[in-house]
Design an enzyme around this catalytic site. Structure first.
Site: not given
Length: 251
Positions: A153-154
């Site tokens: 996600a990051y």
């Protein structure tokens, strides 16, 4: 050195209460700017203001409250004054295998690192266009350059802000609003230590990847941001700048 001065400038720094954001705030104040640090943890903001001095103000605000961002920008401009510089530095971290990351967890990270960045950049751009000047800096990551485990996600968010920058540069450059992106390497910060302190193999792998063999410091990012935000960088627009001790090009 006059070109590097921020005397008379006002800068909003999200995530300015600790880590990289605090390092940027400290550097900007040393260069003569007035700084408004933004974050969710008021106690941390108060502590940061105490260390930064009279040229620092703070406001407790959750950047993931997207509906409130337009009012937040207008209130900031009305109560604090014209904002010359925006630093999008608020961050969160999720260390989890991709197959175990839920949709809600993925979206939560995107809300902090991408959706709020777009909303803040959009709203501050509106007033900067009216004044025909402004500097906006995105904070990306090494995960926008190389694949890393457990940060899906990051990594997605930090890669996306580069595309966001490039698109908005093509629209805003004519109005003298500049947008650049810094990609910090592994910088001494609470977020870094949260990720590696209990994962020695990961820490060792990272250090082996950095030709200089050491982590950077928040003020290393502060100095890069100062260059991009000041008149010294007035013809720099749409740049993706790694500040990583050589990790991007190292082997």
């Amino acid at each position: 050195m006059k070109a590097f001065s921020l005397q008379g400038k006002k800068a909003v720094i999200t995530g300015g209460g600790s880590g990289i954001g605090l390092g940027i705030a400290n550097t900007f104040i040393e260069a003569g700017a007035q700084v408004l640090i933004i974050g969710r943890n008021e106690e941390k903001l108060i502590e940061a203001k105490s260390s930064l001095g009279d040229n620092c103000n703070y406001k407790s605000f959750d950047v993931t409250n997207l509906d409130r961002i337009p009012d937040f920008v207008m209130e900031t401009e009305s109560n604090w004054g014209n904002v010359d510089i925006l630093i999008n530095c608020a961050g969160t971290h999720l260390k989890k295998n991709a197959v175990d990351t839920t949709d809600s967890e993925f979206l939560q990270v995107l809300n902090v690192h991408l959706l709020s960045v777009f909303a803040l950049t959009r709203e501050f751009s509106k007033v900067m266009i009216e004044r025909q000047q402004g500097s906006i800096i995105m904070i990306s990551s090494m995960t926008a350059v190389m694949g890393m485990k457990q940060v899906v996600a990051y990594s997605t968010a930090k890669t996306a802000v580069v595309g966001l920058m490039r698109s908005m540069v093509s629209e805003l450059a004519i109005d003298n609003v500049r947008i650049n992106t810094i990609a910090p390497g592994w910088i001494e910060s609470p977020m870094l230590h949260k990720a590696i302190d209990h994962d020695l193999p990961r820490k060792t792998k990272i250090l082996n990847r950095i030709p200089s063999g050491k982590f950077g410091h928040p003020k290393d990012i502060g100095h890069a941001a100062l260059y991009l935000a000041s008149d010294a960088g007035k013809y720099i627009n749409g740049v993706f700048l790694p500040v990583d001790g050589g990790a991007t090009g190292g082997f």
